[in-house]
Design an enzyme around this catalytic site. Structure first.
Site, mmCIF file in Angstrom:
data_model
loop_
_atom_site.group_PDB
_atom_site.id
_atom_site.type_symbol
_atom_site.label_atom_id
_atom_site.label_comp_id
_atom_site.label_asym_id
_atom_site.label_seq_id
_atom_site.Cartn_x
_atom_site.Cartn_y
_atom_site.Cartn_z
ATOM 1 N N LYS A 32 0.844 -1.199 0.000
ATOM 2 C CA LYS A 32 0.000 0.000 0.000
ATOM 3 C C LYS A 32 0.881 1.252 0.000
ATOM 4 C CE LYS A 32 -0.435 -0.368 5.023
ATOM 5 N NZ LYS A 32 -1.279 -0.867 6.112
ATOM 6 N N TYR A 248 16.067 30.560 7.932
ATOM 7 C CA TYR A 248 14.921 31.356 8.381
ATOM 8 C C TYR A 248 14.928 31.587 9.881
ATOM 9 C CZ TYR A 248 12.649 30.753 3.828
ATOM 10 O OH TYR A 248 12.344 30.772 2.507
HETATM 11 C C1 LIG Z 1 -0.568 -1.766 6.818
HETATM 12 C C2 LIG Z 1 -1.150 -3.071 7.218
HETATM 13 C C3 LIG Z 1 -0.345 -4.210 7.342
HETATM 14 C C4 LIG Z 1 1.170 -4.132 7.239
HETATM 15 O O1 LIG Z 1 1.641 -3.577 8.432
HETATM 16 P P1 LIG Z 1 3.218 -3.399 8.735
HETATM 17 O O2 LIG Z 1 3.257 -2.939 10.141
HETATM 18 O O3 LIG Z 1 3.718 -2.381 7.777
HETATM 19 O O4 LIG Z 1 3.847 -4.722 8.541
HETATM 20 C C5 LIG Z 1 -0.957 -5.427 7.599
HETATM 21 N N1 LIG Z 1 -2.287 -5.508 7.758
HETATM 22 C C6 LIG Z 1 -3.100 -4.441 7.679
HETATM 23 C C7 LIG Z 1 -4.563 -4.620 7.884
HETATM 24 C C8 LIG Z 1 -2.561 -3.178 7.411
HETATM 25 O O5 LIG Z 1 -3.356 -2.104 7.365
#
Ligand SMILES: *Cc1c(COP(=O)(O)O)cnc(C)c1O
Length: 352
Positions: A32, A248
Site C-alpha cells: 500500500k 529562516y
Molecule cells: C498496513 C497493514 C499491514 C502491514 O503492516 P506493517 O506494520 O507495515 O507490517 C498489515 N495488515 C493491515 C490490515 C494493514 O493495514
C-alpha cells in the site's frame, strides 16, 4: 545535481524470504501507499520474483495500478469494497477485504463467483465486522451464499509492543470468532506481529514495513536488511563568523568559525520540518548535525569538522542512519519517513 534515492530491491527480496522462513504459512507483501513510498511498480514484481504470491494494497486505485505489473497474482484491497465499485474489482480480478455486512451484501449483489476476505474487528476499531455483525451472520449464514470466502483476517493494535496484553486478547478473540468460519484460512500478523511467537502465526502473514527495512522489533536489533539510501550533493559551503546565523528566523547561530553546507533537500521532499536543529547526516563515517530550520527545498549542515567540499555527497538515510533513526529525530515513525519521501529524487533501483 540532484539528491539520489537508492532502493535495494535485492534487500527487499531478502527480507521477504527471511519473513517467509519465520512461519509455516504463506507470506503476502503489503505494498500500500506505493510500497511505503518506494515504488509499487518496481517492488511488486521484485517480491513476486522472490516467491510472493499475494499482495495487499489499501485502495482500489493502487490495486488497479499493481494489476498492470502483476498480471497473475492475487491482489487484495484492505480498505474493502467501495460503494458502486464492484465492477472494477471484477474487471481487474481484485479481492476486497470486506469489513461490514453492507460490503458483504454489495459484493454478493455483484452475483458471480466472488472471492473475498472478511476483516474481523478485535480491538482496532477501524475496519471490520463487529461482534454484533458477526452475530447477525451466525444467525443467517445465507448472507454469505455465493461468496468464496478465502481468509478471515484481523489486525493487531500493539504488535510492536510484545509486552502489551492487548495482543493476547486480540489473538484469543480472533481465534474464537474465526471458528464461525470453519475451513476458512486465517491471517493475523503484520511485520511486528510475525515476531510475537508461534501462537500468533496463522495461514497468512501480512508484512509491510519490515520488507522495507523498518525494524519490526523496536528496542531490539533490527533483523531486516537495509533497503533505502538517500544521498545529496553539497550545493555550496558558506563560511560563517561567530555570531552569524543560518536560515529562516536565524534559529541557529555560529559559536565559532563554521563551515555550513547547503543541500537541495527540504520538507517538500519529505525531509520533515520537525528535524530543524535535530537531524544527523553522514560525511563518510562521520555524523554531522543539521543546523537551522529545514526549508522547502534546502537544508544546512555544519561541516566545520570534516573536509567536505561542494559536490561531495552527504548521506541522509543509510545503514548508519536509517528511517527509524531519522524518525526518532523527527518525532515520528520510520513508516512516515518512508511514505513521505518525495518525487524529486533521482530514484535508482539496485540489487535485483
Ligand atoms: C498496513 C497493514 C499491514 C502491514 O503492516 P506493517 O506494520 O507495515 O507490517 C498489515 N495488515 C493491515 C490490515 C494493514 O493495514
Amino acid at each position: 545535481m540532484t539528491a539520489r534515492l537508492d532502493i535495494d530491491l535485492g534487500a527487499i527480496q531478502h527480507n521477504w524470504r527471511l519473513l517467509d522462513a519465520l512461519h509455516p504459512g504463506e507470506t503476502a507483501g503489503v505494498v500500500k501507499a506505493d510500497a511505503y513510498g518506494l515504488g509499487a511498480a518496481q517492488v511488486g514484481p521484485a517480491l513476486a520474483a522472490a516467491g510472493c504470491r499475494m499482495f495487499f494494497t489499501a485502495h482500489l486505485a493502487e490495486a488497479v495500478a499493481l494489476r498492470a505489473v502483476l498480471p497473475g497474482h492475487k491482489i487484495a484491497v484492505l480498505n474493502g469494497l467501495f460503494p458502486h465499485r464492484a465492477d472494477e474489482f471484477l474487471a481487474y480480478d481484485l479481492i476486497p477485504v470486506l469489513g461490514s455486512l453492507g460490503e458483504v451484501a454489495d459484493w454478493r449483489a455483484a452475483a458471480r463467483v466472488l472471492p473475498c476476505f472478511l476483516h474481523l474487528e478485535t480491538g482496532m476499531h477501524r475496519l471490520g465486522l463487529t461482534l454484533a455483525e458477526l452475530a447477525v451472520l451466525a444467525e443467517d449464514k445465507s448472507r454469505l451464499d455465493g461468496l468464496s470466502l478465502e481468509y478471515v483476517i484481523t489486525h493487531l493494535v500493539a504488535a510492536d509492543a510484545p509486552g502489551d496484553a492487548v495482543n493476547e486478547r486480540q489473538k484469543r478473540l480472533f481465534r474464537e470468532l474465526a471458528q464461525q468460519f470453519p475451513g476458512v484460512k486465517t491471517s493475523i500478523g503484520n511485520s511486528s506481529g510475525m515476531f510475537l511467537g508461534a501462537d500468533f502465526h496463522a495461514d497468512l502473514a501480512r508484512p509491510g514495513a519490515a520488507l522495507y527495512g523498518i525494524n519490526p522489533t523496536p528496542g531490539r536489533p533490527n533483523p531486516m536488511r537495509h533497503v533505502v539510501t538517500l544521498t545529496a550533493p553539497i550545493l555550496q559551503i558558506h563560511d560563517l563568523e561567530p555570531g552569524e546565523t543560518v536560515g529562516y528566523s536565524g534559529e541557529w547561530r555560529a559559536a565559532r568559525h563554521s563551515r555550513i553546507a547547503t543541500l537541495g533537500v527540504g520538507y517538500a521532499d519529505g525531509y520533515h520540518r520537525a528535524l530543524a536543529n535535530k537531524a544527523t547526516a553522514y560525511f563518510d563515517d562521520t555524523p554531522i548535525p543539521l543546523v537551522g530550520r529545514v526549508s522547502m527545498d534546502l537544508t544546512t549542515f555544519d561541516v566545520t569538522d570534516v573536509p567536505a567540499r561542494p559536490g561531495d555527497m552527504l548521506t541522509l538515510l543509510g545503514p548508519r542512519h536509517d528511517a527509524d533513526a531519522l524518525a526518532a529525530q523527527a518525532g515520528t515513525s520510520g513508516y512516515e519517513i518512508l511514505t513521505s519521501l518525495g518525487g524529486r529524487f533521482e530514484r535508482r533501483y539496485i540489487g535485483a
